[in-house]
Enzyme design. Sequence first.
Site, PDB file in Angstrom:
ATOM      1  N   CYS A 124     -57.476 -54.572 -54.036  1.00 38.78           N
ATOM      2  CA  CYS A 124     -57.109 -52.964 -54.397  1.00 38.78           C
ATOM      3  C   CYS A 124     -58.841 -52.648 -54.561  1.00 38.78           C
ATOM      4  O   CYS A 124     -59.713 -53.032 -55.285  1.00 38.78           O
ATOM      5  CB  CYS A 124     -56.654 -52.477 -55.661  1.00 38.78           C
ATOM      6  N   HIS A 170     -51.865 -53.934 -56.226  1.00 37.30           N
ATOM      7  CA  HIS A 170     -52.061 -54.706 -55.185  1.00 37.30           C
ATOM      8  C   HIS A 170     -53.345 -55.572 -55.332  1.00 37.30           C
ATOM      9  O   HIS A 170     -54.264 -54.908 -55.527  1.00 37.30           O
ATOM     10  CB  HIS A 170     -51.972 -54.077 -53.778  1.00 37.30           C
ATOM     11  N   CYS A 191     -50.295 -47.515 -55.036  1.00 36.79           N
ATOM     12  CA  CYS A 191     -51.939 -47.196 -54.653  1.00 36.79           C
ATOM     13  C   CYS A 191     -51.665 -46.632 -53.428  1.00 36.79           C
ATOM     14  O   CYS A 191     -50.953 -46.853 -52.539  1.00 36.79           O
ATOM     15  CB  CYS A 191     -52.717 -48.559 -54.673  1.00 36.79           C
ATOM     16  N   ASP A 245     -53.806 -47.349 -50.933  1.00 37.58           N
ATOM     17  CA  ASP A 245     -54.329 -48.034 -50.036  1.00 37.58           C
ATOM     18  C   ASP A 245     -53.338 -47.930 -48.562  1.00 37.58           C
ATOM     19  O   ASP A 245     -51.970 -48.104 -48.689  1.00 37.58           O
ATOM     20  CB  ASP A 245     -54.241 -49.505 -50.436  1.00 37.58           C
ATOM     21  N   ARG A 256     -52.640 -50.183 -46.329  1.00 37.89           N
ATOM     22  CA  ARG A 256     -51.907 -51.532 -46.105  1.00 37.89           C
ATOM     23  C   ARG A 256     -50.485 -51.480 -46.961  1.00 37.89           C
ATOM     24  O   ARG A 256     -49.832 -52.553 -46.536  1.00 37.89           O
ATOM     25  CB  ARG A 256     -53.151 -52.730 -46.493  1.00 37.89           C
TER      26      ARG A 256
HETATM   27 ZN    ZN Z   1     -55.613 -49.918 -54.102  1.00 36.81          ZN
END
Ligand code: ZN
Length: 208
Positions: free
Chosen positions: A100, A97, A41, A43, A45
């Site tokens: 998400c 994750h 992803c 993302d 993080r």
């Molecule tokens: Zn995600």
Amino acid sequence: MNIEHIFNNNRQWIAEKLNKDPEYFKKLASEQNPEILYIGCSDSRVTTGDLMGIEPGDMFVHRNIANMVSNTDLSAMSVINYAINNLKVKHVVICGHYNCGGVKAAMQAEDMGILNPWLRNIRDVYRLHKDELNAITDEEQKYNRLVELNVQEQCVNLIKTAEVQKALRHQQITVHGWVFDIHTGHIIDMKIDFNKILKDIMEIYRLE
Ligand SMILES: [Zn+2]
């Protein structure tokens, strides 16, 4: 976050690498030999290299919202093609994750504009596993489970591609479904039974 910091950090990183190995960048520039294709992803993080201790050159990476493998996504399909046919990666990892945002958005009744067709793929995962998901009363648990099932279905999508089917038959390649637990930092191997999945889907999706 001051953008100037990035350039300072970069200079510091170069110095550290050269300090350990004066030939570091010469070697880095010569070629890449990654054994892993990672699809994760976008993302912020989920910092791929950091959390796995992976160095530059070790892993070919594709990231998008909610780690999707969509067969009309030219970018993802090109990455998969190149990683398997040219780089001859031995492992393909799809890593989702918990928490998400993409998966969460797909659980809500909201018009997200350009994101609608993208998130539709996650709604399709929900539809495929509706009975299991609707039986979970706790919203957080349901959300977590959809993250896991999304990883599983993207692994299935991966196996639907001609490249992966060919590689599974002729090379040594392993597909892995992982979830990064953002609450603890652990990577969880979902231990998906790919032989079973392969048997189930090949009846319909066999390409060669
Ligand atoms: Zn995600």
